[in-house]
Each structure stands twice: as C-alpha cells, then as structure tokens.
Design an enzyme around this catalytic site. Structure first.
Site, PDB file in Angstrom:
ATOM      1  N   GLU A 131       0.790  -1.234   0.000  1.00  0.00           N
ATOM      2  CA  GLU A 131       0.000   0.000   0.000  1.00  0.00           C
ATOM      3  C   GLU A 131       0.821   1.282   0.000  1.00  0.00           C
ATOM      4  OE1 GLU A 131      -3.000   0.096   2.981  1.00  0.00           O
ATOM      5  OE2 GLU A 131      -4.058  -1.624   2.185  1.00  0.00           O
TER       6      GLU A 131
ATOM      7  N   GLU B 157      -5.727  -8.266   0.773  1.00  0.00           N
ATOM      8  CA  GLU B 157      -6.420  -7.886   2.005  1.00  0.00           C
ATOM      9  C   GLU B 157      -7.859  -7.530   1.662  1.00  0.00           C
ATOM     10  OE1 GLU B 157      -4.766  -4.760   4.499  1.00  0.00           O
ATOM     11  OE2 GLU B 157      -2.733  -5.513   4.155  1.00  0.00           O
TER      12      GLU B 157
ATOM     13  N   TRP C  72      -3.334   0.636  12.712  1.00  0.00           N
ATOM     14  CA  TRP C  72      -2.328   1.716  12.749  1.00  0.00           C
ATOM     15  C   TRP C  72      -2.823   2.998  13.400  1.00  0.00           C
ATOM     16  CZ3 TRP C  72       2.440   0.202  11.385  1.00  0.00           C
ATOM     17  CH2 TRP C  72       2.545  -0.942  10.584  1.00  0.00           C
TER      18      TRP C  72
HETATM   19  C1  BGP Z   1      -4.464  -1.725   5.344  1.00  0.00           C
HETATM   20  C2  BGP Z   1      -3.149  -2.153   5.912  1.00  0.00           C
HETATM   21  C3  BGP Z   1      -3.254  -3.087   7.061  1.00  0.00           C
HETATM   22  C4  BGP Z   1      -4.447  -2.851   7.959  1.00  0.00           C
HETATM   23  C5  BGP Z   1      -5.712  -2.578   7.189  1.00  0.00           C
HETATM   24  C6  BGP Z   1      -6.877  -2.129   8.015  1.00  0.00           C
HETATM   25  O1  BGP Z   1      -4.343  -0.422   4.877  1.00  0.00           O
HETATM   26  O2  BGP Z   1      -2.362  -2.763   4.932  1.00  0.00           O
HETATM   27  O3  BGP Z   1      -2.019  -3.049   7.710  1.00  0.00           O
HETATM   28  O4  BGP Z   1      -4.188  -1.995   8.976  1.00  0.00           O
HETATM   29  O5  BGP Z   1      -5.516  -1.613   6.205  1.00  0.00           O
HETATM   30  O6  BGP Z   1      -6.824  -0.759   8.190  1.00  0.00           O
HETATM   31  P1  BGP Z   1      -7.068  -0.059   9.561  1.00  0.00           P
HETATM   32  O7  BGP Z   1      -6.135  -0.724  10.491  1.00  0.00           O
HETATM   33  O8  BGP Z   1      -6.769   1.385   9.350  1.00  0.00           O
HETATM   34  O9  BGP Z   1      -8.492  -0.267   9.901  1.00  0.00           O
END
Ligand code: BGP
Length: 472
Positions: free
Chosen positions: A163, A379, A433
């Site tokens: 990403e 994902e 995150w």
């Molecule tokens: C994607 C990332 C993941 C994960 C997921 C869910 O962008 O690759 O690492 O975090 O999103 O997002 P969030 O954690 O912001 O809900």
C-alpha cells in the site's frame, strides 16, 4: 446475483498479517527502531508491544491456519530486524527468526506470501527523509537483494511494498502517519508514490537479474471512485482526480512502467494545487519499464469505494479513529469531497461496504492493462468491535462481508480476470495503525491480556469454504 460458486483448484484461502502490527518485540532481539516507535510513544496512543505476540506465538497461529483450512499467510519482514539501521550491519537474530517462521509455515502446509515493507521504514532512514530521499531507494534495493538471496529456498511469493498509497496519503494528506500533522501536500504524496514505485522497480529488476524462481509483485490499496451524481460533470471530474491520485498513477507505474500522458497531466495539476512539481526522471522510467515486463502478480487490498462530489473550499479532514459512526470527514479543495451514498452500508469507522467496487476494479485492470498476469486479493475484511461472550465471538456481519466479496471475486473470474487468491485482513486480531486495539479484523480473536486465541464464527465459516472449495 447469480454466479459460479466454485473456486478453482489451487486457490489461496489466506489470512494476512504485518510484522509491526502483530510481532511485538519492537525493541528486542536486535531490532532497530522504525518511524512508528517514537511516533506512538510521543502521542501516547497505544503500545505496539506485545501486539499479538506473533514473534513468540507464530507456531500456534500457523497451527490454527492448518486446522481451519487456511493455506496461505501474508507476513512481512521487518526491515529493521534484518538491518537495524536500514543499511549496513545485519542482525543475525532477525535473519534466524524469519528462517524459523518460514520453516514453521512449511511444517504446517501454509504458503508464505512475503512483503518486504509494510509501513515500517527504519527510523534511521525515515529521519533522512524516508522515501522522499532517493538514497532510501538504494537502501531498499540492497535490503531486497539480501532477502531474495537469504530466503530463496523458503519463499516463492514476494511483494515489495504494501500500500504505497496508504503511506503517501496518510503521511502527506491526512497527517495521521509519522511524523504526523502534515496535511494536503498532494505534491509530496505523489512524489512518494513515484519514488516508492521506483524502489519497487529496482527490486523487481534485481529479483529477475538474480534468477529467482518465485513470483514478485506489489500490493496496492485500490478503491472504486464514483461520481456521487453520475450525470454531473463536476462530480465526474472529482472522481477522476481521486482515481488518478490513488489508483491510476500507481497502476500505470506498475503495468506500463511510465505514466500515460493523461495520467501525468492530472498528476502534475494535482501536485500544483500544493505548489509543487513532480520530479520524474528519464532514468527512473527506464528502470520502471523494465520492471513492468517482469511483474508476476498484483496484490489488491480492497476494503471500500468512494463517492465523490466536486469541492472547493477549506480542506476539511477528520479521521474517524474511534469507531464513532458518522465522524469521518474528507473534503480536499480542488480534488473532491467524499460523501456517503444512500442505501450503502458503512462500518462503525465509516468505511462503505461496496463489493461491486472490487469487481469493477478487477475487470478494469484486465481491460486497461492486458499485460497483467495474476491478481490476488491480498487484504479484504471488516473492522468491528468484536466481543467474546461466553467463549464465542459471533461476527455474522463479517461473514456477510466476506461472503459478498468472495461472490464478486468469483464473478470477476467469470468475466475472465485471473484472480487466484483471497486473504482476509487479518488472520488474527492485531492493532490498527491509527485506531489501536478496539478495531478488530481477525478470524481468530485475541484476548490481548492473556494472548489466548479464540476462533470466531467467521473462521468456522471460512474453513467450510476452504475445505469444500465452494461458496455456500
Ligand atoms: C491496510 C493495511 C493493514 C491494515 C488494514 C486495516 O491499509 O495494509 O495493515 O491496517 O488496512 O486498516 P485499519 O487498520 O486502518 O483499519
């Protein structure tokens, strides 16, 4: 919707993880610091230790994969476990850890899909500008070469970056990734996109030159960008701008190895909105065109799509990091405003549930870039405030979410798209995150106090799909 229910032989029924979000041991065993360490500490948001303690419990998680028919796992290598300073001295303990992890994958019959960079840039490089500094591209290539050689016998499926757009937009547009607080710098976001795609290209060329027998690609987070009013030219233009920013620029770089004139014109105009100009050199494009010929696969992380209205005015950006539905706000002057569409469900974090958008993207790539070879949904998943009640997690909304996306995936296959796998984000619960630990995505519930894993209803449902190779 009527469509095929059968998955092809060899389909990957996977679960996804990322090193920093699940391993813990952020300062142990010789690991160097990453950009997130001081960022989380300064903000006092939450701790990345012990996270889901995957560093110590990977065998248990892989045993669960085996039990639930999950035959693929996305993991990332933490760059700073291998090179604590990003370059230079190697940390033998980190190298040994990943050998053990890949050996355990083999023992449990779970194929590892390995990403080299999942948001965790070593701090030493981040402090020198990260990927805006072209020297980081050199460091990334050296790190990639090291991993390709070291793990050649254990890893067949590689991704360079996870990403790129999430890194650039969260860092330079929304301001919620390290260093935090930078907003609406479209020029820097697009420059980071380009520089990271150059680093990707250099790693792909190295992989090819080294004669590696596996496959390599990149993971992009893509979203369908639709005009809110599909007859309003201003909304159509807003959707187009967001599409170039997030999708088109990176897809061109991946599959063309350069930018179509129209893409480039849009990108330069968007960069100019923040007073900047993109630095794209001829020698970059030579390398990127070469890499475009060697890309084996594309990983798509798909969660949602957006509906756009034209917008000119003060930038209004509020990130819903708490799961209080209705608090997200995103209006970028000269780009567009994201609005909810009546009748489309949203998660508590205001993410629009729109599986048709994934289908549209898959078909678009097949048509727009006929040289693509293979796509994996690397994902997809639904963040929720799952609760463990009497030993059970009833996540029926997640089952509905996954079922709908798998149905549209099968439909895309019927439309001729070579999509060969699906990874749920996430294999087990881990922190998010920008949202911390209350946003859960996993098949396996993690009680973070005890680190006990409890398979959720969705895990049992998915196991049935994986075992029968058929969508019920
Ligand atoms: C994607 C990332 C993941 C994960 C997921 C869910 O962008 O690759 O690492 O975090 O999103 O997002 P969030 O954690 O912001 O809900």
């Amino acid at each position: 919707m009527s469509c095929a229910r059968k998955f092809p032989d060899g389909f990957v029924f996977g679960g996804a993880t990322a090193a920093y979000q699940c391993e813990g041991e952020t300062h142990g065993h010789g690991k160097g610091e990453v950009s997130w360490d001081p960022f989380l500490a300064q903000r006092g948001l939450f701790s990345a230790d012990p996270a889901s303690d995957f560093y110590h419990r990977y065998d248990q998680d892989l045993a669960l994969c085996e039990r639930f028919g999950i035959n693929g796992i996305r993991v990332s290598i933490a760059w700073s476990r291998i090179f604590p300073q990003g370059v230079g001295a190697v940390n033998a303990e980190g190298v040994a850890f990943y050998h053990q992890l890949f050996e355990a994958c083999r023992a449990h019959g779970v194929e590892p899909y390995v990403t080299l960079h999942h948001f965790d840039t070593p701090l030493a490089l981040f402090e020198q500008g990260g990927f805006l500094n072209r020297a980081t591209t050199d460091a990334f290539e050296a790190y990639a070469r090291f991993c390709f050689a070291e793990f050649a016998d254990e890893v067949r499926n590689w991704f360079t970056f996870n990403e790129i757009w999430a890194v650039s937009s969260n860092t330079f547009i929304e301001g919620n990734f390290p260093p935090g607080g930078i907003t609406a710098r479209l020029d820097q976001a697009l420059q980071l996109n380009h520089n990271m795609m150059l680093a990707h290209a250099r790693a792909v060329c190295a992989f090819h030159e080294m004669g590696h027998h596996g496959k390599i690609g990149v993971v992009h987070t893509l979203e369908g960008k639709y005009p809110y009013d599909e007859l309003d030219p201003a909304d159509i233009e807003a959707a187009r701008r967001e599409d170039v920013l997030q999708n088109q620029f990176l897809l061109d770089a991946t599959f063309r190895g350069d930018y179509a004139p129209d893409t480039l014109a849009y990108a330069q105009a968007l960069a100019a909105l923040s007073g900047g100009q993109l630095d794209i050199r001829d020698e970059d494009l030579v390398c990127m065109r070469e890499a475009a010929r060697h890309n084996d696969c594309l990983g798509i992380n798909y969660y949602q799509s957006r509906f756009l209205r034209a917008y000119v005015g003060p930038n209004l950006l509020h990130h819903n990091a708490t799961g209080d539905k209705g608090t997200e706000r995103y209006a970028l002057s000269g780009v567009g405003e994201r609005v909810n569409k009546e009748g489309i469900l949203r998660t508590d974090w205001d993410w629009l549930i729109y599986p048709e958008g994934m289908y549209d993207l898959l078909v678009r790539i097949r048509l727009q870039y006929p040289n693509y070879r293979e796509i994996l949904i690397t994902e997809n998943g639904m963040g929720a405030k799952d609760e463990l009640v009497d030993g059970i997690v009833s996540d029926s909304a997640r089952i509905d979410y996954v079922r709908a996306h798998l149905a549209w995936l099968l439909r895309a296959r019927e439309a001729g798209v070579n999509v060969t796998g699906y990874f749920l984000w996430s294999l087990m619960d881990m922190f998010s995150w920008t949202n911390g630990y209350n946003k859960r995505y996993g098949f396996f519930y993690v009680d973070f106090a005890t680190q006990r894993r409890v398979p959720k209803a969705s895990a049992y449902w998915f196991a049935q799909v994986a075992r029968t190779g058929e969508l019920p």
